[in-house]
Design a protein around this motif. Structure first.
Motif, PDB file in Angstrom:
ATOM      1  N   MET A 112       0.841  -1.188   0.000  1.00  0.00           N
ATOM      2  CA  MET A 112       0.000   0.000   0.000  1.00  0.00           C
ATOM      3  C   MET A 112       0.878   1.241   0.000  1.00  0.00           C
ATOM      4  N   PRO A 113       0.406   2.395  -0.536  1.00  0.00           N
ATOM      5  CA  PRO A 113       1.224   3.597  -0.546  1.00  0.00           C
ATOM      6  C   PRO A 113       1.492   4.086   0.857  1.00  0.00           C
ATOM      7  N   THR A 114       2.664   4.650   1.060  1.00  0.00           N
ATOM      8  CA  THR A 114       3.034   5.181   2.365  1.00  0.00           C
ATOM      9  C   THR A 114       2.220   6.422   2.674  1.00  0.00           C
ATOM     10  N   ARG A 115       1.614   6.462   3.847  1.00  0.00           N
ATOM     11  CA  ARG A 115       0.781   7.597   4.220  1.00  0.00           C
ATOM     12  C   ARG A 115       1.612   8.871   4.264  1.00  0.00           C
ATOM     13  N   GLY A 116       1.131   9.892   3.620  1.00  0.00           N
ATOM     14  CA  GLY A 116       1.810  11.175   3.622  1.00  0.00           C
ATOM     15  C   GLY A 116       2.895  11.315   2.581  1.00  0.00           C
ATOM     16  N   ALA A 117       3.295  10.211   1.919  1.00  0.00           N
ATOM     17  CA  ALA A 117       4.348  10.289   0.909  1.00  0.00           C
ATOM     18  C   ALA A 117       3.779  10.858  -0.387  1.00  0.00           C
ATOM     19  N   PRO A 118       4.509  11.750  -1.059  1.00  0.00           N
ATOM     20  CA  PRO A 118       4.016  12.281  -2.333  1.00  0.00           C
ATOM     21  C   PRO A 118       3.997  11.187  -3.384  1.00  0.00           C
ATOM     22  N   PRO A 119       3.090  11.273  -4.359  1.00  0.00           N
ATOM     23  CA  PRO A 119       3.046  10.239  -5.405  1.00  0.00           C
ATOM     24  C   PRO A 119       4.303  10.259  -6.250  1.00  0.00           C
ATOM     25  N   ARG A 120       4.778   9.082  -6.600  1.00  0.00           N
ATOM     26  CA  ARG A 120       5.904   8.976  -7.512  1.00  0.00           C
ATOM     27  C   ARG A 120       5.421   9.137  -8.943  1.00  0.00           C
ATOM     28  N   ARG A 121       6.277   9.633  -9.793  1.00  0.00           N
ATOM     29  CA  ARG A 121       5.997   9.705 -11.226  1.00  0.00           C
ATOM     30  C   ARG A 121       6.561   8.441 -11.864  1.00  0.00           C
ATOM     31  N   THR A 143      12.233  13.044 -15.962  1.00  0.00           N
ATOM     32  CA  THR A 143      11.283  13.674 -15.029  1.00  0.00           C
ATOM     33  C   THR A 143      10.649  12.665 -14.084  1.00  0.00           C
ATOM     34  N   ALA A 144      10.818  11.370 -14.365  1.00  0.00           N
ATOM     35  CA  ALA A 144      10.151  10.328 -13.579  1.00  0.00           C
ATOM     36  C   ALA A 144      10.964   9.949 -12.347  1.00  0.00           C
ATOM     37  N   ASP A 145      10.293   9.276 -11.424  1.00  0.00           N
ATOM     38  CA  ASP A 145      10.943   8.737 -10.229  1.00  0.00           C
ATOM     39  C   ASP A 145      11.185   7.238 -10.355  1.00  0.00           C
ATOM     40  N   THR A 146      10.381   6.589 -11.180  1.00  0.00           N
ATOM     41  CA  THR A 146      10.443   5.139 -11.347  1.00  0.00           C
ATOM     42  C   THR A 146      10.150   4.813 -12.806  1.00  0.00           C
ATOM     43  N   TYR A 147      10.784   3.758 -13.304  1.00  0.00           N
ATOM     44  CA  TYR A 147      10.611   3.366 -14.701  1.00  0.00           C
ATOM     45  C   TYR A 147      10.045   1.958 -14.768  1.00  0.00           C
ATOM     46  N   VAL A 148       9.027   1.775 -15.615  1.00  0.00           N
ATOM     47  CA  VAL A 148       8.412   0.460 -15.823  1.00  0.00           C
ATOM     48  C   VAL A 148       8.398   0.172 -17.322  1.00  0.00           C
ATOM     49  N   LEU A 149       8.915  -0.990 -17.711  1.00  0.00           N
ATOM     50  CA  LEU A 149       8.905  -1.408 -19.112  1.00  0.00           C
ATOM     51  C   LEU A 149       8.027  -2.646 -19.274  1.00  0.00           C
ATOM     52  N   ILE A 150       7.096  -2.574 -20.220  1.00  0.00           N
ATOM     53  CA  ILE A 150       6.314  -3.740 -20.621  1.00  0.00           C
ATOM     54  C   ILE A 150       6.808  -4.123 -22.006  1.00  0.00           C
ATOM     55  N   ALA A 151       7.497  -5.230 -22.104  1.00  0.00           N
ATOM     56  CA  ALA A 151       8.126  -5.625 -23.367  1.00  0.00           C
ATOM     57  C   ALA A 151       7.416  -6.838 -23.945  1.00  0.00           C
ATOM     58  N   GLY A 152       6.829  -6.643 -25.132  1.00  0.00           N
ATOM     59  CA  GLY A 152       6.178  -7.741 -25.829  1.00  0.00           C
ATOM     60  C   GLY A 152       7.079  -8.310 -26.904  1.00  0.00           C
ATOM     61  N   PHE A 153       6.512  -8.548 -28.081  1.00  0.00           N
ATOM     62  CA  PHE A 153       7.251  -9.193 -29.164  1.00  0.00           C
ATOM     63  C   PHE A 153       7.438  -8.285 -30.369  1.00  0.00           C
ATOM     64  N   ARG A 154       6.954  -7.059 -30.278  1.00  0.00           N
ATOM     65  CA  ARG A 154       7.142  -6.086 -31.352  1.00  0.00           C
ATOM     66  C   ARG A 154       8.141  -5.035 -30.879  1.00  0.00           C
ATOM     67  N   TYR A 155       9.063  -4.678 -31.777  1.00  0.00           N
ATOM     68  CA  TYR A 155      10.141  -3.759 -31.413  1.00  0.00           C
ATOM     69  C   TYR A 155       9.669  -2.315 -31.332  1.00  0.00           C
ATOM     70  N   GLY A 156       8.696  -1.959 -32.142  1.00  0.00           N
ATOM     71  CA  GLY A 156       8.243  -0.576 -32.157  1.00  0.00           C
ATOM     72  C   GLY A 156       8.990   0.253 -33.179  1.00  0.00           C
ATOM     73  N   SER A 157       8.611   1.507 -33.265  1.00  0.00           N
ATOM     74  CA  SER A 157       9.192   2.403 -34.270  1.00  0.00           C
ATOM     75  C   SER A 157      10.596   2.831 -33.884  1.00  0.00           C
ATOM     76  N   PRO A 158      11.529   2.822 -34.846  1.00  0.00           N
ATOM     77  CA  PRO A 158      12.858   3.394 -34.572  1.00  0.00           C
ATOM     78  C   PRO A 158      12.746   4.897 -34.316  1.00  0.00           C
ATOM     79  N   VAL A 159      13.618   5.410 -33.464  1.00  0.00           N
ATOM     80  CA  VAL A 159      13.636   6.842 -33.169  1.00  0.00           C
ATOM     81  C   VAL A 159      14.071   7.589 -34.432  1.00  0.00           C
ATOM     82  N   ARG A 160      13.379   8.652 -34.753  1.00  0.00           N
ATOM     83  CA  ARG A 160      13.617   9.336 -36.021  1.00  0.00           C
ATOM     84  C   ARG A 160      15.049   9.825 -36.167  1.00  0.00           C
TER      85      ARG A 160
END
Length: 229
Positions: free
Chosen positions: A1-10, A66-83
Motif C-alpha cells: 500500500m502507498p506510504t501515508r503522507g508520501a508524495p506520489p511517484r511519477r 522527469t520520472a521517479d520510477t521506470y516500468v517497461l512492458i516488453a512484448g514481441f514487437r520492437y516498435g518504431s525506430p527513433v527518427r
C-alpha cells in the motif's frame, strides 16, 4: 500500500503501441495504469506528450528524466525506430535513458503464451531486433518478471510498487545496490576519518588518526582547544 503522507511517484510506463490496444477487453497498458493508480502514484507516458519540434531522442530522454520510477512492458514487437537515432526503438531508448538516470527499473516481459491476438506476437520488420532486446533485458542485471495476462501484470506491478524501499539503497545500472551514504560529511572533516562512524565523534588537533570502529577524530583549521563536535 502507498506510504501515508508520501508524495506520489511519477512512474514512466514504456511500451509499444499495440500493448495499449490489446487484449481488446482490457489492454496490458490499462492494467499497468491501474496498478500505478492503486499504488498511489502518477503515470508518465510518451503517449501523453503532444507533437514537438525538438529532436525526438532528446524529448524522450528528458521525459524519462522527469520520472521517479521506470516500468517497461516488453512484448514481441520492437516498435518504431527513433527518427533521429534509428538504430534503437523508442522503448529501447527509454530503457537506456532510465538506466543512465539511475531510476529504479521494473521490467515485465510478455510470456510466449500471453493473452492477445496473433498480431501482438509478429514483427516481420524488426522481429530480430526485439529478440535481441528481450535477451538484453534478461541479462541486464534488472529483475525481469514474466507475465501472461493484464491481470497478472497488474498484480505483479502493484506488488513491486508497494514494496517499501530500503532506506539509503539505490540501484546501480547493473542491478547491484550501491552502498548507502550513511551520513553527510561536514566540510571540515579530514580525509582520514572513517565514513562509517560519522554519527558521533570528538575533534582533536593532535594525535594519530583513529582506528576503524572507534570514534572518529578530525582536525579543524584553527588552534582552538579540542572539544566535542
Amino acid at each position: 500500500m502507498p506510504t501515508r503522507g508520501a508524495p506520489p511517484r511519477r512512474v514512466f510506463l514504456s511500451h509499444t503501441a499495440e500493448l495499449r490496444r490489446y487484449p481488446a477487453e482490457r489492454s496490458f497498458v490499462a492494467a499497468a495504469e491501474s496498478a500505478v493508480a492503486r499504488a498511489g502514484d502518477a503515470v508518465v507516458d510518451m503517449a501523453y506528450f503532444g507533437p514537438r519540434e525538438e529532436q525526438p531522442a532528446r524529448v524522450c530522454r528528458e521525459a524519462v528524466a522527469t520520472a521517479d520510477t521506470y516500468v517497461l512492458i516488453a512484448g514481441f514487437r520492437y516498435g518504431s525506430p527513433v527518427r533521429d537515432e534509428p538504430k534503437v526503438s523508442y522503448t529501447e531508448l527509454e530503457f537506456d535513458a532510465a538506466t543512465a538516470a539511475r531510476l529504479p527499473r521494473y521490467v515485465f516481459l510478455l510470456a510466449d503464451e500471453a493473452e492477445g491476438p496473433a498480431v501482438m506476437f509478429r514483427d516481420p520488420k524488426f522481429g530480430d531486433r526485439q529478440e535481441k532486446f528481450r535477451a538484453r533485458l534478461r541479462n541486464s542485471g534488472v529483475t525481469v518478471t514474466t507475465v501472461r495476462s493484464p491481470a497478472d501484470l497488474e498484480t505483479q506491478l502493484f506488488q513491486s510498487l508497494s514494496r517499501p524501499a530500503r532506506a539509503g539503497v539505490q540501484e546501480e545500472p547493473d542491478g547491484i545496490p550501491a552502498p548507502p551514504q550513511l551520513y553527510a560529511e561536514p566540510p571540515y572533516i579530514g580525509s582520514h576519518c572513517s565514513s562509517a562512524v560519522r554519527r558521533s565523534w570528538t575533534c582533536s588537533t593532535t594525535g594519530p588518526p583513529p582506528r576503524t570502529g572507534t570514534r572518529c577524530c578530525c582536525s579543524r583549521p584553527s588552534a582552538a582547544p579540542a572539544k566535542a563536535c
